[in-house]
Design an enzyme around this catalytic site. Structure first.
Site, PDB file in Angstrom:
ATOM      1  CB  SER A 153      -0.889  -0.003   1.253  1.00  7.37           C
ATOM      2  OG  SER A 153      -1.496   1.252   1.459  1.00  7.37           O
ATOM      3  CE1 TYR A 177      -3.943  -2.163   5.241  1.00  9.63           C
ATOM      4  CE2 TYR A 177      -3.589   0.162   4.799  1.00  9.63           C
ATOM      5  CZ  TYR A 177      -3.771  -1.128   4.346  1.00  9.63           C
ATOM      6  OH  TYR A 177      -3.768  -1.387   3.002  1.00  9.63           O
TER       7      TYR A 177
END
Length: 373
Positions: A153, A177
């Site tokens: 990501s 995350y």
């Protein structure tokens, strides 16, 4: 189980610890393949001639999504799509998945991805994302599967010191995350260094939006959407009264934050390009690539593009900035274009058009239950 990680095929041939099949016709395991990006990638894999096995526990997805993939693909292509129910947190499940058949490569989507939830429940994120991936990798090595495309990501760039974000930029994480993605990138670098036969590509996504042009598969978040386009979509179909815009005082052209939005179909094609690169490059090692358009779009520009695509007015509510939100984040795409031969084809208008087509056909996502949140 034979030495060297291979398994015996029905005809007695040793498989699983060599090169296996290359490119189209190869067998690919897709973890989290029933999810938003997963379904679009599974469809493209089938269209490109791959045999696909999906493993999913339906934590953030539904079986209907794979049924829709089969519908779009048609009977002939769908004959090459298998499903195994499983959870990466379970070593027994991973053993079951890899004992079932030989895989030439893995595309690894499975994991939790909500920033706010990760802040509230960091333990859950480390167990799912980090420990689950380690279980997957252990099974891969046991059965001689040596190629993986990992879903990373753009969150690994943290607060970028400069834009566009280049793959060799300084990496950091602002939440659990993002930290799990950063930890796993480092994990793959280290395990690949210890096993030079492993081939790893890390794909750093920016902001995937849009849907398949059929309108039959798309993003279907549970509860309140965490991302901009699904929220706008729910306002457009009457499920939510207005869109909260967090901050209109950024030093940008209209005061709202800038992000790099990429069509999910372009993202799926990026995975195909990465997979083909793995098959073609024995000494690739572990390499990261950005998947974005290389262009930044403001929040209000996205709202306007969606209004034009849908013919719907999107009421907005101006809210204060959220702590930790960046002013501007977009990708450098030069490396992916040069080394993968991949670049995004769709613009923001295309993304909003396809998102609206999905929303019109499926205002409540895959569920027909209008009472869901």
């Amino acid at each position: 189980m034979v030495s060297g990680g291979g398994v015996a095929a029905e005809n007695g041939e040793m498989v699983g610890n060599g090169e296996g099949r290359k490119g189209a016709g190869a067998s690919v395991l897709v973890t989290g393949g029933a999810g938003y990006i997963g379904t679009h990638t599974v469809l493209r894999l089938l269209e490109k001639g791959f045999a696909v096995t999906v493993v999913d526990n339906f934590h953030n997805s539904v079986p209907e999504a794979l049924d829709r993939v089969r519908l779009i693909a048609g009977a002939a292509l769908s004959a090459r799509l298998d499903f195994i129910a499983g959870d990466l947190k379970s070593k027994d499940d991973m053993e079951k998945v890899f004992a079932a058949k030989r895989y030439d490569a893995v595309i690894h989507f499975a994991g939790l991805k909500a920033v706010g939830e990760s802040v509230a429940h960091p333990q859950m994120y480390y167990e799912n994302n980090v420990a689950g991936t380690m279980n997957l990798y252990s099974a891969m090595t046991k059965y001689g599967c040596k190629k993986i495309v990992f879903s990373s990501s753009a969150t690994v760039y943290g607060q970028p010191e400069k834009t566009p974000c280049v793959e060799d930029s300084k990496l950091s994480a602002l939440n659990p995350y993002g930290t799990t993605k950063l930890v796993l990138e480092n994990y793959f670098r280290q395990v690949q260094a210890a096993d030079p036969e492993m081939r790893v590509i890390l794909l750093r996504y920016f902001n995937p939006i849009g849907a398949h042009r059929s309108g039959d598969i798309g993003e279907d978040p549970r509860g309140i959407p965490n991302n901009l386009l699904p929220y706008i979509q729910q306002v457009a179909v009457g499920r939510r009264p207005e869109l909260n815009v967090y901050g209109v005082d950024y030093p940008t052209r209209d005061g709202t934050a800038i992000r790099d939005y990429i069509h999910v179909v372009d993202l799926a094609d990026g995975h195909i390009a990465a997979l083909e690169k793995l098959f073609a490059t024995p000494d690739i090692g572990c390499v990261a690539y950005n998947l974005g358009t290389g262009c930044g779009t403001t929040v209000l520009e996205v709202v306007k593009a969606f209004e034009e695509a849908s013919g719907k007015k999107i009421p907005i509510k101006i809210c204060p900035r959220r702590p930790g939100d960046c002013t501007e984040v977009y990708a450098s795409t030069d490396k992916a274009k040069k080394e993968l031969g991949w670049s995004a084809r769709f613009g923001i208008e295309d993304m909003c058009r396809d998102q609206w087509n999905w929303a019109k056909k499926n205002p409540y996502g895959y569920s027909a239950n209008a009472e869901q949140n």
